[in-house]
Design an enzyme around this catalytic site. Structure first.
Site, PDB file in Angstrom:
ATOM      1  N   ASN A  71      -4.098  16.928 -39.243  1.00 49.96           N
ATOM      2  CA  ASN A  71      -3.479  17.597 -40.383  1.00 49.96           C
ATOM      3  C   ASN A  71      -4.468  18.115 -41.422  1.00 49.96           C
ATOM      4  O   ASN A  71      -4.060  18.757 -42.388  1.00 49.96           O
ATOM      5  CB  ASN A  71      -2.487  16.655 -41.075  1.00 49.96           C
ATOM      6  CG  ASN A  71      -1.334  16.283 -40.173  1.00 49.96           C
ATOM      7  OD1 ASN A  71      -1.050  15.120 -39.960  1.00 49.96           O
ATOM      8  ND2 ASN A  71      -0.687  17.279 -39.598  1.00 49.96           N
ATOM      9  N   ARG A  90       0.208  13.113 -49.743  1.00 52.78           N
ATOM     10  CA  ARG A  90      -0.970  13.441 -48.920  1.00 52.78           C
ATOM     11  C   ARG A  90      -1.893  14.458 -49.581  1.00 52.78           C
ATOM     12  O   ARG A  90      -2.962  14.755 -49.032  1.00 52.78           O
ATOM     13  CB  ARG A  90      -0.530  13.943 -47.528  1.00 52.78           C
ATOM     14  CG  ARG A  90       0.205  12.886 -46.713  1.00 52.78           C
ATOM     15  CD  ARG A  90       0.271  13.227 -45.225  1.00 52.78           C
ATOM     16  NE  ARG A  90      -1.047  13.197 -44.592  1.00 52.78           N
ATOM     17  CZ  ARG A  90      -1.281  13.471 -43.312  1.00 52.78           C
ATOM     18  NH1 ARG A  90      -0.259  13.801 -42.516  1.00 52.78           N
ATOM     19  NH2 ARG A  90      -2.495  13.430 -42.807  1.00 52.78           N
ATOM     20  N   ARG A 140       7.011  21.156 -42.457  1.00 47.48           N
ATOM     21  CA  ARG A 140       5.881  20.861 -43.324  1.00 47.48           C
ATOM     22  C   ARG A 140       5.085  22.117 -43.708  1.00 47.48           C
ATOM     23  O   ARG A 140       4.449  22.144 -44.747  1.00 47.48           O
ATOM     24  CB  ARG A 140       4.947  19.874 -42.636  1.00 47.48           C
ATOM     25  CG  ARG A 140       5.529  18.493 -42.447  1.00 47.48           C
ATOM     26  CD  ARG A 140       5.761  17.807 -43.783  1.00 47.48           C
ATOM     27  NE  ARG A 140       6.107  16.413 -43.571  1.00 47.48           N
ATOM     28  CZ  ARG A 140       5.221  15.442 -43.368  1.00 47.48           C
ATOM     29  NH1 ARG A 140       3.933  15.704 -43.347  1.00 47.48           N
ATOM     30  NH2 ARG A 140       5.635  14.217 -43.172  1.00 47.48           N
ATOM     31  N   HIS A 169       6.194  18.190 -37.272  1.00 45.22           N
ATOM     32  CA  HIS A 169       4.989  18.972 -36.973  1.00 45.22           C
ATOM     33  C   HIS A 169       5.119  19.478 -35.539  1.00 45.22           C
ATOM     34  O   HIS A 169       5.627  18.748 -34.672  1.00 45.22           O
ATOM     35  CB  HIS A 169       3.723  18.110 -37.051  1.00 45.22           C
ATOM     36  CG  HIS A 169       3.237  17.813 -38.439  1.00 45.22           C
ATOM     37  ND1 HIS A 169       2.750  16.578 -38.803  1.00 45.22           N
ATOM     38  CD2 HIS A 169       3.131  18.603 -39.547  1.00 45.22           C
ATOM     39  CE1 HIS A 169       2.374  16.611 -40.080  1.00 45.22           C
ATOM     40  NE2 HIS A 169       2.607  17.827 -40.552  1.00 45.22           N
ATOM     41  N   ASP A 171       3.047  19.544 -33.227  1.00 47.55           N
ATOM     42  CA  ASP A 171       2.407  18.694 -32.207  1.00 47.55           C
ATOM     43  C   ASP A 171       3.268  17.498 -31.789  1.00 47.55           C
ATOM     44  O   ASP A 171       2.921  16.784 -30.863  1.00 47.55           O
ATOM     45  CB  ASP A 171       1.015  18.233 -32.680  1.00 47.55           C
ATOM     46  CG  ASP A 171       1.048  17.315 -33.898  1.00 47.55           C
ATOM     47  OD1 ASP A 171       2.142  16.975 -34.394  1.00 47.55           O
ATOM     48  OD2 ASP A 171      -0.046  16.917 -34.347  1.00 47.55           O
ATOM     49  N   CYS A 265      -2.123  13.722 -33.149  1.00 50.38           N
ATOM     50  CA  CYS A 265      -2.207  13.646 -34.616  1.00 50.38           C
ATOM     51  C   CYS A 265      -3.497  13.001 -35.097  1.00 50.38           C
ATOM     52  O   CYS A 265      -3.949  13.286 -36.199  1.00 50.38           O
ATOM     53  CB  CYS A 265      -1.090  12.789 -35.195  1.00 50.38           C
ATOM     54  SG  CYS A 265       0.552  13.260 -34.768  1.00 50.38           S
TER      55      CYS A 265
HETATM   56  N1  ARG Z   1       2.739   9.870 -41.775  1.00 52.37           N
HETATM   57  C1  ARG Z   1       2.131  11.122 -41.459  1.00 52.37           C
HETATM   58  C2  ARG Z   1       2.916  12.253 -42.130  1.00 52.37           C
HETATM   59  O1  ARG Z   1       4.116  12.169 -42.181  1.00 52.37           O
HETATM   60  C3  ARG Z   1       2.058  11.311 -39.971  1.00 52.37           C
HETATM   61  C4  ARG Z   1       1.342  12.574 -39.588  1.00 52.37           C
HETATM   62  C5  ARG Z   1       1.296  12.789 -38.119  1.00 52.37           C
HETATM   63  N2  ARG Z   1       0.519  13.904 -37.808  1.00 52.37           N
HETATM   64  C6  ARG Z   1       0.864  14.904 -36.986  1.00 52.37           C
HETATM   65  N3  ARG Z   1      -0.023  15.831 -36.759  1.00 52.37           N
HETATM   66  N4  ARG Z   1       2.053  14.991 -36.460  1.00 52.37           N
HETATM   67  O2  ARG Z   1       2.383  13.204 -42.612  1.00 52.37           O
END
Ligand code: ARG
Length: 284
Positions: A71, A90, A140, A169, A171, A265
Site C-alpha cells: 500500500n 494510515r 480505498r 483493495h 489485490d 499485501c
Molecule cells: N489493515 C490494512 C488496511 O485495512 C490491511 C491492508 C492490506 N493490504 C492490501 N494491499 N490489501 O488498510
C-alpha cells in the site's frame, strides 16, 4: 536478474482499529505479534526460495499497518508514486515511507496531486503478460488517481470498480499470473468491471475463486515465475492452481488476515517496468 521485493519489518504491527470488515481489534493479543513475526519471516523465506531478492525497510511505532508494504507506493520503471491513504489511521505512513526511501538515489519519487487518494500497488497491479496495469477504485482509491498514475507511468491502465467493502483493495480479489491466467473473485466487482476483465482476458485464462478461497486470502498471492506464494489454501484451490502447472508455496498468514491482508499485501514489487528483466520474462 532476480525479482526485487520490498517488505516492511513487522516489529510494530498490530490490530488496534477497524478500517476494513476483517479487522478485529478485540481479538488481538500480544501473542499475536510473535506469531505475526514468525509468519512474516516464513513469507520472506518462501519468497527468497522462489527466487526473489527481498529488501526490508524499518517500520515505525504508531503505524501498525505499515507492514502492508503493497500500500505504500506504485513502483514502475524506478518511479515511486507515493500512496495517499483514505483513512486517517494510515495517513502517517506516507511520511515515514518517504523518509525510508530518502537514502536511495536510483529512483524518482512522485507525489499525487492534492486531493487524490490512492493506496499503492494493492490497487494498482501490473499484468506482465498483457503489459497493462489493472487499477482498483471505489473503496480505498479514486478512479481519477488511477488514471493520473497510468499517465505518469506511460502505461495502459484499466480501472476496475470494486463493489464490496470486504474486498476493498484490488489485490484481495484479483491476481494476474505469469502464464497469462487471471485469478479473480467475481462478486467483488461491479458489472462494468467484470465486462472490462472479460474483454481483455480469454475465458480459458480466467480462474474464478469461490467464497472460501477468497476469504482465505488465497487470491492475495505473490506469483514469481511458476511459483505462487500465498496463505493457507483450501484443497480445491490448490488443486486448480496445480492443475495449471504452478508450484504452490503456502504460508500460514493468519495473524495478518486478522487485519485483512496476506501475502501480496505484505510485499511491494520494485522491478516492474516497461522492459522486464527478471524471471517472468524468461519463463512466463
Ligand atoms: N489493515 C490494512 C488496511 O485495512 C490491511 C491492508 C492490506 N493490504 C492490501 N494491499 N490489501 O488498510
Amino acid at each position: 536478474m532476480k525479482p526485487a521485493i520490498l517488505m516492511t519489518d513487522p516489529a510494530h504491527y498490530d490490530v488496534r482499529y477497524e478500517i476494513n470488515p476483517w479487522m478485529r481489534p478485540a481479538e488481538w493479543t500480544p501473542e499475536h505479534l510473535s506469531s505475526a513475526i514468525r509468519a512474516w519471516q516464513d513469507l520472506k523465506r518462501a519468497l527468497e526460495r522462489a527466487g526473489a531478492d527481498v529488501s526490508v525497510i524499518e517500520s515505525t511505532p504508531g503505524w501498525p499497518d505499515m507492514v502492508f508494504a503493497a500500500n505504500l507506493a506504485v513502483v514502475f520503471d524506478r518511479k515511486f508514486v507515493l500512496a495517499r491513504f483514505r483513512h486517517e489511521e494510515r495517513r502517517g505512513e506516507e511520511a515515514h515511507f518517504r523518509a525510508a526511501l530518502g537514502a536511495r538515489a536510483d529512483k524518482e519519487i512522485i507525489s499525487l496531486p492534492p486531493g487524490m487518494i490512492q493506496e499503492g500497488a494493492g490497487d494498482f497491479i501490473w499484468d506482465v503478460t498483457r503489459r497493462i496495469f489493472w487499477a482498483g477504485y471505489g473503496q480505498r482509491s479514486d478512479r481519477s488517481a488511477a488514471l493520473w498514475i497510468g499517465d505518469v507511468l506511460g502505461a495502459e491502465t484499466v480501472p476496475l470498480e470494486l463493489a464490496s467493502p470486504r474486498f476493498y483493495h484490488l489485490d484481495t480479489c484479483f491476481c494476474p499470473l505469469s502464464g497469462g491466467e487471471v485469478l479473480y473473485y467475481p462478486p467483488a466487482f461491479t458489472d462494468d468491471a467484470l465486462r472490462a476483465i472479460r474483454a481483455r482476458v480469454a475465458p480459458q485464462a480466467l480462474i474464478e475463486a469461490d467464497a472460501q478461497a477468497a476469504a482465505a486470502f488465497c487470491i492475495n498471492a505473490v506469483n514469481l515465475g511458476r511459483t505462487i506464494v500465498m496463505s493457507k489454501a483450501p484443497r480445491s484451490w490448490r488443486a486448480i492452481l496445480a492443475g495449471r502447472g504452478y508450484k504452490i508455496e503456502e504460508v500460514d498468514l493468519a495473524p495478518f488476515i486478522l487485519s485483512g491482508g496476506a501475502a501480496f499485501c505484505l510485499t511491494l514489487r520494485l522491478d516492474n517496468a516497461h522492459v522486464t528483466a527478471s524471471l517472468e520474462a524468461a519463463t512466463g
